[in-house]
Scaffold this motif. Structure first.
Motif, mmCIF file in Angstrom:
data_model
loop_
_atom_site.group_PDB
_atom_site.id
_atom_site.type_symbol
_atom_site.label_atom_id
_atom_site.label_comp_id
_atom_site.label_asym_id
_atom_site.label_seq_id
_atom_site.Cartn_x
_atom_site.Cartn_y
_atom_site.Cartn_z
ATOM 1 N N ARG A 191 0.846 -1.210 0.000
ATOM 2 C CA ARG A 191 0.000 0.000 0.000
ATOM 3 C C ARG A 191 0.875 1.251 0.000
ATOM 4 N N LEU A 192 0.339 2.312 -0.626
ATOM 5 C CA LEU A 192 1.062 3.578 -0.738
ATOM 6 C C LEU A 192 1.014 4.341 0.584
ATOM 7 N N ILE A 193 2.185 4.809 1.033
ATOM 8 C CA ILE A 193 2.251 5.622 2.253
ATOM 9 C C ILE A 193 2.295 7.106 1.874
ATOM 10 N N TRP A 194 3.167 7.464 0.956
ATOM 11 C CA TRP A 194 3.167 8.832 0.409
ATOM 12 C C TRP A 194 3.722 8.795 -1.012
ATOM 13 N N HIS A 195 3.494 9.888 -1.743
ATOM 14 C CA HIS A 195 4.089 9.993 -3.074
ATOM 15 C C HIS A 195 4.469 11.435 -3.332
ATOM 16 N N TYR A 196 5.468 11.629 -4.172
ATOM 17 C CA TYR A 196 5.831 12.964 -4.630
ATOM 18 C C TYR A 196 6.079 12.887 -6.129
ATOM 19 N N GLN A 197 5.361 13.706 -6.881
ATOM 20 C CA GLN A 197 5.513 13.688 -8.333
ATOM 21 C C GLN A 197 6.480 14.786 -8.765
ATOM 22 N N THR A 198 7.606 14.398 -9.357
ATOM 23 C CA THR A 198 8.606 15.394 -9.748
ATOM 24 C C THR A 198 8.152 16.177 -10.982
ATOM 25 N N THR A 199 7.492 15.500 -11.931
ATOM 26 C CA THR A 199 7.090 16.158 -13.176
ATOM 27 C C THR A 199 5.619 15.856 -13.470
ATOM 28 N N PRO A 200 4.704 16.658 -12.899
ATOM 29 C CA PRO A 200 3.279 16.425 -13.166
ATOM 30 C C PRO A 200 2.991 16.498 -14.663
ATOM 31 N N GLY A 201 2.224 15.557 -15.160
ATOM 32 C CA GLY A 201 1.855 15.552 -16.581
ATOM 33 C C GLY A 201 3.051 15.463 -17.513
ATOM 34 N N ASP A 202 4.055 14.731 -17.101
ATOM 35 C CA ASP A 202 5.302 14.623 -17.877
ATOM 36 C C ASP A 202 5.040 14.475 -19.370
ATOM 37 N N THR A 203 5.760 15.281 -20.167
ATOM 38 C CA THR A 203 5.633 15.187 -21.626
ATOM 39 C C THR A 203 7.008 15.192 -22.301
ATOM 40 N N TRP A 204 8.076 15.029 -21.464
ATOM 41 C CA TRP A 204 9.457 15.158 -21.973
ATOM 42 C C TRP A 204 10.307 13.906 -21.719
ATOM 43 N N ASP A 205 9.705 12.805 -21.311
ATOM 44 C CA ASP A 205 10.477 11.618 -20.908
ATOM 45 C C ASP A 205 11.296 11.898 -19.651
ATOM 46 N N TYR A 206 10.775 12.746 -18.766
ATOM 47 C CA TYR A 206 11.489 13.093 -17.531
ATOM 48 C C TYR A 206 11.206 12.060 -16.431
ATOM 49 N N THR A 207 11.730 10.884 -16.596
ATOM 50 C CA THR A 207 11.506 9.851 -15.597
ATOM 51 C C THR A 207 12.054 10.257 -14.236
ATOM 52 N N ALA A 208 11.434 9.749 -13.205
ATOM 53 C CA ALA A 208 11.993 9.824 -11.850
ATOM 54 C C ALA A 208 12.366 8.407 -11.415
ATOM 55 N N ALA A 209 12.829 7.627 -12.378
ATOM 56 C CA ALA A 209 13.234 6.243 -12.096
ATOM 57 C C ALA A 209 14.697 6.179 -11.682
ATOM 58 N N GLN A 210 15.340 7.341 -11.576
ATOM 59 C CA GLN A 210 16.771 7.340 -11.265
ATOM 60 C C GLN A 210 17.018 6.848 -9.832
ATOM 61 N N LYS A 211 18.283 6.570 -9.530
ATOM 62 C CA LYS A 211 18.610 5.943 -8.250
ATOM 63 C C LYS A 211 18.233 6.846 -7.075
ATOM 64 N N LEU A 212 17.800 6.205 -5.998
ATOM 65 C CA LEU A 212 17.325 6.892 -4.801
ATOM 66 C C LEU A 212 18.340 6.667 -3.683
ATOM 67 N N VAL A 213 18.772 7.753 -3.053
ATOM 68 C CA VAL A 213 19.817 7.665 -2.038
ATOM 69 C C VAL A 213 19.257 8.145 -0.699
ATOM 70 N N LEU A 214 19.469 7.351 0.356
ATOM 71 C CA LEU A 214 18.997 7.712 1.693
ATOM 72 C C LEU A 214 20.149 8.326 2.477
ATOM 73 N N ALA A 215 19.853 9.382 3.252
ATOM 74 C CA ALA A 215 20.901 10.028 4.049
ATOM 75 C C ALA A 215 20.259 10.736 5.226
ATOM 76 N N ASP A 216 21.079 11.056 6.209
ATOM 77 C CA ASP A 216 20.638 11.894 7.322
ATOM 78 C C ASP A 216 21.363 13.221 7.176
ATOM 79 N N LEU A 217 20.618 14.285 6.888
ATOM 80 C CA LEU A 217 21.227 15.590 6.623
ATOM 81 C C LEU A 217 20.762 16.610 7.642
ATOM 82 N N GLU A 218 21.661 17.553 7.956
ATOM 83 C CA GLU A 218 21.278 18.644 8.856
ATOM 84 C C GLU A 218 20.654 19.750 8.016
ATOM 85 N N ILE A 219 19.348 19.891 8.181
ATOM 86 C CA ILE A 219 18.619 20.908 7.424
ATOM 87 C C ILE A 219 17.860 21.771 8.423
#
Ligand code: CA
Length: 753
Positions: free
Chosen positions: A342-370
């Motif tokens: 089941r889906l917990i959350w989602h974020y769409q990088t390119t709504p209505g993509d029309t340019w082949d702008y996949t968000a299938a690229q590698k995903l990196v986890l980190a702990d950052l001070e923000i």
């Protein structure tokens, strides 16, 4: 607590000794001892992870949850594609460092015949290497010597070769509790015994074999499941990921990334509300895309599986979903509950993509001070050119800054989380030059997050392309690339494919706002917290305009000793200073590289290894060094890499074609249309040979190559189910015509080459 801590240390040491002393493959008595010890520990109510580790002890491929969670205590191992569960492509090793890296030299190599290119990063567990070649072939080697232990060939159904967007690559394996998992090009998931390579189970992951599905991506482990997606959104694939029990292969759940036709109901509740972001008259028949073809990650502490989704099918949104809409879940990062999908959350990088702008690229986890807080984040540099940081627990957008030249959007509105599109990105009415082009500002090639410098090292591509809508005469053809867009490339020297799009305006009129037309490649050191580049190396090198395609930036690996490793299309493995990008060393491997390197420790010696091999696909090194792939390992020492008949690339003027340009106008234009639908995705992008350069004997064999599959072993599919003898004749007529056009253009321009 003190006693259990002492016990823990004692048992941990004992376990290490046991492993070193009794490396007995599958010895029953050793397993029983482990089980009894584990049972005692469980009885004492002590660390369940250690207990799990002991009960599941395997002599080969022994990657466990405990080892992943404590990966930094075993710096000499490389346990996943990106070394750790965070997928950092970063090693804590420091044996090789700035003071001695110049001595890094050849240790061993293992030759692998290959068809197109290597994209996998090897895994090394307890001295054994596991990796994949083309099509899902798997190799297990002694990581100290390069000696083969076993290999596996999925012996794929070759019909898949005629429906690939991007050749027959494979991005690697995953190793887990004595098993090795790989997805084969023809869509099967295999569990192999890590000791022998024997097939333990095999499942068909494809829901509809009439559609152009394939697998090029890596499976990921989430809890006790192995999760795999697929490719095919340039054709007619409907994206999904499926989770299978690691031990039995039994399907646990499947999550579709786009809805099917609402008339047929929805497979899971998320699709019902996602369908509201689509035109009711969307091209449901075309699958709609959203394929999960590369990046995933699993956070065991949050128990969340992250999945990156791809572009729409077709690319052109005015065809795909004419009334508009965001088209969920295209080009999105999804967080799924691995227990039920089941889906917990989602974020769409390119709504209505029309340019082949996949968000299938590698995903990196980190702990950052923000903002003075340590945030658990997930980071991605998708094709669209923005670098995203999200809170990986909630999905909250924390940052989205451009890491490359962008003109399709001005910025990401941090209130809405949406990109603000520009006129320049809208190619629906007239051709537009779009940055990034559909190759992406960054694609599958791994980026590395270095925990020491807190920078992300990204292989960036600055390759503008011109997009022209093809709505007038669009028709969906099964087995063809169905984009609804024509993509035309250029360099500072002019159009790359003169005939790629009919009636294009002049290049000058499309590029007036662009000061630099030269496609470039960069290695960018990106500070994710402040959202800007700290340094950037132009690694474009020499782009030969006669080659009519673009090279790509190779994957990146970094170490705690401040080294950045990147292989080049020119056959050099380069090592840079992580702080400032200065060059520390470069090794002539003699074979083109795109995959990321990795590093490991055996007997106190640190090794670096990389899969080297890029043939017609993306590289010109095929012409330099021959189409030979190999895994090459390095360690400190003076050794030079043995070379295979290196020759220098010479720029020669195109000779007058010997072939006649004698097709009729109808044949040439028919052939051109077929070429665009079936051939251009590979042959106009450098992924497969430039057909205007084929030899006379190859021309003579052309019908058999296309219709009998006689080059299947080299990656060229059998198109007999899709093309007739007349079709093949007309395609050749078009190629012959194009060959003459190139020759004449060269003369007109005073020798391009
Ligand atoms: Ca794509």
């Amino acid at each position: 607590m003190l006693e259990t801590f002492a016990l823990r240390e004692y048992l941990s040491e004992m376990l290490k000794l046991c492993r070193a002393k009794y490396d007995v493959k599958g010895s029953r008595s050793i397993r029983i001892v482990h089980f009894v010890v584990a049972a005692i520990i469980c009885f004492l109510g002590w660390n369940h992870l250690v207990a799990e580790d002991l009960t599941n002890f395997q002599s080969s491929g022994n990657v466990t949850l405990k080892r992943l969670l404590e990966a930094d205590t075993e710096p000499g191992e490389w346990l996943t594609g990106g070394r750790d569960y965070q997928q950092t492509y970063y090693s804590p090793l420091t044996n090789i460092n700035k003071t001695n890296v110049k001595q890094l030299g050849y240790s061993w190599s293992y030759n692998i015949e290959f068809t197109t290119a290597f994209e996998a990063t090897p895994i090394v567990v307890d001295g054994v290497m596991y990796t994949s070649g083309n099509r899902g072939k798997v190799y297990s080697l002694d990581a100290k010597t390069g000696k083969l232990i076993w290999k596996f060939d999925p012996d794929i159904d070759l019909t898949v070769l005629s429906q690939l967007c991007c050749t027959d690559v494979n991005r690697g394996v995953v190793v887990w509790r004595g098993n090795v998992y790989v997805g084969s090009l023809d869509g099967y998931l295999y569990a192999l015994d890590a000791s022998t390579g024997a097939v333990l189970w095999k499942v068909d992951t494809i829901i509809d074999r009439a559609r152009a599905y394939s697998i090029t991506g890596v499976p990921y482990i989430a809890k006790n499941q192995v999760v795999i997606g697929n490719s095919g959104a340039e054709f007619d694939a409907r994206g999904y990921v499926t989770a299978y029990d690691t031990e039995t292969g039994k399907q646990a759940w499947r999550f579709y990334t786009v809805p099917g036709d609402p008339k047929n109901g929805f497979e899971h509740p998320e699709l019902k509300w996602a369908s509201k972001t689509w035109d009711p008259d969307s091209r449901w028949d075309m699958g709609l895309g959203g394929t999960v073809w590369d990046g995933m990650a699993y956070d065991p502490e949050l128990n969340l599986l992250y999945v990156g989704t791809g572009n729409g099918a077709p690319w052109n949104r005015n065809i795909r979903s004419p009334a508009g809409g965001d088209n969920l879940f295209l080009s999105s990062i999804l967080a799924l509950n691995p227990d039920n999908g089941r889906l917990i959350w989602h974020y769409q990088t390119t709504p209505g993509d029309t340019w082949d702008y996949t968000a299938a690229q590698k995903l990196v986890l980190a702990d950052l001070e923000i903002g003075k807080n340590i945030r658990q984040v997930i980071m991605q540099a998708p094709k669209n050119g923005f670098f995203y940081i999200l809170d990986r627990k909630s999905g909250e957008l924390l940052s989205a800054e451009p890491y490359a030249r962008i003109n399709w959007a001005s910025h990401v509105d941090m209130k809405t989380g949406r990109p603000v599109e520009t006129e320049q990105g809208d190619y629906s009415k007239e051709p537009k030059l779009v940055l990034p082009g559909p190759l992406g500002a960054h694609s599958w090639a791994p980026m590395s997050y270095n925990k020491k410098t807190a920078l992300v090292y990204i292989p960036v591509m600055d390759i503008p392309l011109v997009l022209s809508a093809q709505e007038q005469n669009f028709s969906y053809e099964r087995g063809q690339s169905n984009l609804g867009v024509t993509v035309t490339g250029f360099t500072a020297g002019g159009w790359l494919s003169q005939n790629a799009a009919p009636n294009l305006p002049t290049l000058d009129s499309l590029t007036a706002d662009l000061s630099d037309l030269q496609p470039r490649l960069f290695l960018t050191a990106w500070d994710p917290v402040i959202g800007r580049a700290v340094w950037r190396n132009d690694i474009t090198g020499e782009i030969d305009p006669s080659l009519e395609f673009y090279r790509r930036a190779g994957g990146v690996m970094t170490t705690a000793s401040g080294l950045v490793f990147q292989g080049g299309a020119d056959g050099f493995l380069r090592i840079y200073d992580a702080n400032n990008g200065s060059s520390l060393h470069s090794i002539n491997v003699g074979t083109s590289m795109l995959a990321a390197a990795m590093t490991y420790l055996i007997g106190g010696e640190q090794y670096v290894a990389i899969m080297a091999g890029v043939g017609d696909y993306d590289g010109y090194v095929d012409q330099l060094y021959g189409k030979k792939g190999r895994i090459v390992a390095f360690k400190l020492g003076e050794g030079e890499v043995p070379q295979r008949k290196p020759t220098q690339l010479t720029k020669t003027k195109i000779k007058a074609p010997t072939v006649k340009d004698d097709g009729t106008t109808e044949q040439i234009s028919h052939g051109e249309a077929l070429f665009r639908g079936h051939c251009a995705a590979c042959h106009s992008t450098g992924r497969a040979p430039d057909l205007t350069r084929i030899s006379e004997p190859t021309r003579a064999e052309f019908p058999d190559i296309v219709l009998k599959g006689i080059r299947a072993s080299r990656g060229m599919g059998n198109f007999s189910a899709l093309l007739s003898v007349e079709d093949a004749r007309d395609i050749l007529a078009y190629i012959n015509h194009l060959t003459w056009l190139k020759f004449q253009r060269q003369d007109a321009e005073g020798a391009v080459q």
